[in-house]
Design a protein around this motif. Structure first.
Motif, mmCIF file in Angstrom:
data_model
loop_
_atom_site.group_PDB
_atom_site.id
_atom_site.type_symbol
_atom_site.label_atom_id
_atom_site.label_comp_id
_atom_site.label_asym_id
_atom_site.label_seq_id
_atom_site.Cartn_x
_atom_site.Cartn_y
_atom_site.Cartn_z
ATOM 1 N N ALA A 299 0.992 -1.118 0.096
ATOM 2 C CA ALA A 299 0.038 0.068 0.068
ATOM 3 C C ALA A 299 0.709 1.169 0.143
ATOM 4 O O ALA A 299 0.517 2.321 -0.599
ATOM 5 C CB ALA A 299 -1.049 0.195 1.226
ATOM 6 N N GLY A 300 1.879 1.085 0.602
ATOM 7 C CA GLY A 300 2.943 2.273 0.728
ATOM 8 C C GLY A 300 3.561 2.467 -0.698
ATOM 9 O O GLY A 300 3.658 3.712 -1.034
ATOM 10 N N GLY B 256 -5.845 -2.462 -12.442
ATOM 11 C CA GLY B 256 -4.748 -2.045 -11.569
ATOM 12 C C GLY B 256 -5.179 -2.474 -10.208
ATOM 13 O O GLY B 256 -4.510 -3.173 -9.281
ATOM 14 N N TYR B 257 -6.124 -1.589 -9.768
ATOM 15 C CA TYR B 257 -6.641 -1.743 -8.271
ATOM 16 C C TYR B 257 -7.045 -3.279 -7.784
ATOM 17 O O TYR B 257 -6.832 -3.587 -6.711
ATOM 18 C CB TYR B 257 -7.933 -0.758 -8.151
ATOM 19 N N TYR B 258 -7.784 -3.659 -8.715
ATOM 20 C CA TYR B 258 -8.126 -4.955 -8.313
ATOM 21 C C TYR B 258 -7.228 -6.300 -8.345
ATOM 22 O O TYR B 258 -7.203 -7.057 -7.354
ATOM 23 C CB TYR B 258 -9.304 -5.753 -9.553
ATOM 24 N N ALA B 259 -6.199 -5.791 -9.116
ATOM 25 C CA ALA B 259 -5.048 -6.929 -9.257
ATOM 26 C C ALA B 259 -4.072 -6.712 -7.827
ATOM 27 O O ALA B 259 -3.749 -7.749 -7.416
ATOM 28 C CB ALA B 259 -4.181 -6.591 -10.383
ATOM 29 N N VAL B 260 -3.845 -5.528 -7.419
ATOM 30 C CA VAL B 260 -3.144 -5.135 -6.320
ATOM 31 C C VAL B 260 -3.830 -5.889 -5.029
ATOM 32 O O VAL B 260 -3.331 -6.611 -4.144
ATOM 33 C CB VAL B 260 -2.907 -3.738 -6.143
ATOM 34 N N MET B 261 -5.310 -5.868 -5.035
ATOM 35 C CA MET B 261 -6.027 -6.166 -3.769
ATOM 36 C C MET B 261 -6.081 -7.800 -3.865
ATOM 37 O O MET B 261 -5.811 -8.215 -2.792
ATOM 38 C CB MET B 261 -7.503 -5.519 -3.965
ATOM 39 N N GLU C 52 1.424 0.798 -13.398
ATOM 40 C CA GLU C 52 0.440 0.204 -12.786
ATOM 41 C C GLU C 52 -0.831 1.304 -12.628
ATOM 42 O O GLU C 52 -1.732 0.818 -12.555
ATOM 43 C CB GLU C 52 0.587 -0.690 -11.439
ATOM 44 N N LEU C 53 -0.624 2.492 -12.355
ATOM 45 C CA LEU C 53 -1.594 3.649 -12.048
ATOM 46 C C LEU C 53 -2.652 3.754 -13.395
ATOM 47 O O LEU C 53 -3.585 4.188 -13.225
ATOM 48 C CB LEU C 53 -0.902 4.617 -11.752
#
Length: 322
Positions: free
Chosen positions: A279-280, A297-302, A291-292
């Protein structure tokens, strides 16, 4: 409360109101001063030429002892009782001084409270107990001291029962009430130890033949009481060890419980450590982060963070950290 009686094998038992008359009568004279104030103690002491320091020792509740005087021997012991309160482990060793003066043909017992041991032997004399009537004042004093020491075993039985309850409670609860119960038992044993040790030394003087007022044939009875006191002292030391063991078990249980809590908190913190790192990283304000711009990208990171947490949790369970 002062009562006087004169008894012998030939004359039976006779009660006297006059202390001086009882002292001069033929037979064994027993004066019982119980539940008495200072004036009554002084009156009995004056009638039998008992030193004022004897009364002082009884009133001031000094440690048990045996002390020879001219014409008589003074032995101070303590009647003990385990006084219980309203709570389960609320108890206290209550000790009352009992002074026993043994003369040539008389015995005087002095106490500021009612003493069960004295009352029991007094009743035996009034019933005409042949063993008491046929023997002298040294045997009467022995019977009183023997009953006093026998009551010590009753006190220790109560303490042992409480220790067993505490040992069961330690395994079930680590509440502050359990620690208070352990401290109460340890305090009772310390108080009883301070009573038993000097009493044993006091009885040893009567048992080894150092006192003129104790006949040779009566010494073996005092030796029996002395041996009981040796057993009492051994039991006190044993129960003190058990109380210390219960305290150690309690402290170990509290420590183990704290360790379990700390282990769970450590695992939780470890799980969130890599998640916080991810997250940092993605929380940095750089313009060019590939990735931004990615639509998913959000779903992949989560999803990646969730998989990482599951893998770490499975590893911790496999290593039996949880």
């Amino acid at each position: 409360m002062i009562r006087a009686t004169v008894y012998s094998a030939a004359g039976g038992v006779e009660t006297y109101d006059d202390l001086l008359g009882a002292r001069e009568a033929d037979g064994t004279t027993w004066v019982r001063v119980t539940d008495a104030d200072r004036d009554e103690l002084d009156r009995a002491a004056e009638a039998f030429d008992i030193h004022p320091l004897v009364v002082e020792d009884v009133v001031n509740d000094v440690r048990p002892k045996t002390e020879p005087f001219g014409g008589y021997t003074f032995c101070l012991v303590k009647d003990a009782e385990l006084r219980r309160g309203e709570q389960t482990f609320d108890e206290e060793v209550d000790a009352n001084p009992v002074g026993v003066c043994i003369g040539r043909d008389w015995v005087v017992t002095l106490a500021t409270e009612r003493v069960v041991a004295v009352d029991r032997i007094w009743d035996a004399v009034e019933r005409g107990d042949e063993r008491l009537l046929q023997r002298g004042p040294d045997f009467t004093a022995y019977r009183v001291l023997d009953v006093v020491v026998d009551e010590y075993f009753d006190v220790l039985d109560g303490v042992e029962t409480n220790i067993e309850r505490i040992e069961d409670a330690v395994l079930e609860s680590t509440g502050i009430e359990t620690l208070e119960a352990i401290n109460t038992v340890r305090r009772d044993l310390l108080a009883f130890r301070k009573l038993a040790w000097p009493t044993r030394e006091a009885l040893s003087v009567l048992a080894r033949g150092d006192v003129d007022q104790v006949a040779a044939e009566t010494e073996k009875y005092y030796r029996d009481v002395y041996e009981d006191l040796v057993q009492v002292v051994d039991l006190v030391e044993t129960y003190r060890d058990l109380a210390r063991g219960a305290r150690d078990i309690y402290l170990n249980t509290v420590s183990q419980s704290t360790n379990e809590v700390m282990k769970v908190l450590t695992v939780i913190a470890t799980l969130f450590l890599p998640l916080t790192f991810v997250a940092g990283v993605y929380g940095m304000n750089f313009e060019r982060m590939p990735e931004l711009g990615w639509q998913n990208g959000y779903y992949a990171v989560m999803l990646g963070m969730a998989l990482l947490a599951v893998v770490m949790l499975a590893y911790f369970r496999r290593q039996r950290y949880l």
